[in-house]
Scaffold this motif. Structure first.
Motif, PDB file in Angstrom:
ATOM      1  N   TYR A  14      55.609  98.724  80.311  1.00  0.00           N
ATOM      2  CA  TYR A  14      55.563  97.264  80.257  1.00  0.00           C
ATOM      3  C   TYR A  14      56.957  96.655  80.387  1.00  0.00           C
ATOM      4  CZ  TYR A  14      50.771  97.920  78.692  1.00  0.00           C
ATOM      5  OH  TYR A  14      49.458  98.279  78.613  1.00  0.00           O
ATOM      6  N   GLU A  17      57.929  96.866  84.009  1.00  0.00           N
ATOM      7  CA  GLU A  17      57.214  95.863  84.800  1.00  0.00           C
ATOM      8  C   GLU A  17      57.852  94.483  84.645  1.00  0.00           C
ATOM      9  OE1 GLU A  17      54.553  95.708  87.000  1.00  0.00           O
ATOM     10  OE2 GLU A  17      55.023  97.841  87.109  1.00  0.00           O
ATOM     11  N   ILE A  18      58.247  94.142  83.436  1.00  0.00           N
ATOM     12  CA  ILE A  18      58.905  92.852  83.200  1.00  0.00           C
ATOM     13  C   ILE A  18      60.227  92.799  83.959  1.00  0.00           C
ATOM     14  CG2 ILE A  18      60.046  91.438  81.446  1.00  0.00           C
ATOM     15  CD1 ILE A  18      57.829  92.395  79.491  1.00  0.00           C
ATOM     16  N   SER A  20      61.089  94.545  86.557  1.00  0.00           N
ATOM     17  CA  SER A  20      60.801  94.540  87.986  1.00  0.00           C
ATOM     18  C   SER A  20      60.401  93.150  88.472  1.00  0.00           C
ATOM     19  CB  SER A  20      59.690  95.539  88.286  1.00  0.00           C
ATOM     20  OG  SER A  20      59.345  95.504  89.636  1.00  0.00           O
ATOM     21  N   LYS A  21      59.582  92.450  87.706  1.00  0.00           N
ATOM     22  CA  LYS A  21      59.137  91.119  88.117  1.00  0.00           C
ATOM     23  C   LYS A  21      60.266  90.095  88.026  1.00  0.00           C
ATOM     24  CE  LYS A  21      54.310  91.788  87.055  1.00  0.00           C
ATOM     25  NZ  LYS A  21      53.552  91.612  88.230  1.00  0.00           N
ATOM     26  N   LEU A  22      61.137  90.234  87.029  1.00  0.00           N
ATOM     27  CA  LEU A  22      62.233  89.279  86.861  1.00  0.00           C
ATOM     28  C   LEU A  22      63.354  89.497  87.879  1.00  0.00           C
ATOM     29  CD1 LEU A  22      62.569  89.093  82.980  1.00  0.00           C
ATOM     30  CD2 LEU A  22      61.590  87.372  84.505  1.00  0.00           C
ATOM     31  N   THR A  23      63.690  90.758  88.141  1.00  0.00           N
ATOM     32  CA  THR A  23      64.841  91.040  88.988  1.00  0.00           C
ATOM     33  C   THR A  23      64.474  91.555  90.370  1.00  0.00           C
ATOM     34  OG1 THR A  23      65.035  93.311  88.195  1.00  0.00           O
ATOM     35  CG2 THR A  23      66.226  91.617  86.964  1.00  0.00           C
ATOM     36  N   GLY A  24      63.259  92.061  90.514  1.00  0.00           N
ATOM     37  CA  GLY A  24      62.868  92.650  91.793  1.00  0.00           C
ATOM     38  C   GLY A  24      63.415  94.048  91.987  1.00  0.00           C
TER      39      GLY A  24
END
Length: 50
Positions: A14, A17-18, A20-24
């Motif tokens: 988790y 995933e956070i 990855s979504k925030l920074t790419g």
């Protein structure tokens, strides 16, 4: 007790995933490290318990 370990093993996923979504960023290396470390810890616990 093992169900607690199973729940705790999901926390790094988790977090990755956070991130990855925030920074790419690709977090597969982080997940591989955590997965391998977790497997080693579980093996050590199994040896101690048996």
């Amino acid at each position: 007790m093992l169900s607690i370990f199973a729940i705790l093993s999901d926390i790094p996923f988790y977090i990755a995933e956070i991130i990855s979504k925030l920074t790419g960023a690709d977090t597969s290396a982080f997940l591989d490290f955590v997965s391998n470390s977790y497997a080693e810890i579980m093996d050590a616990i199994n040896v101690i318990i048996k």
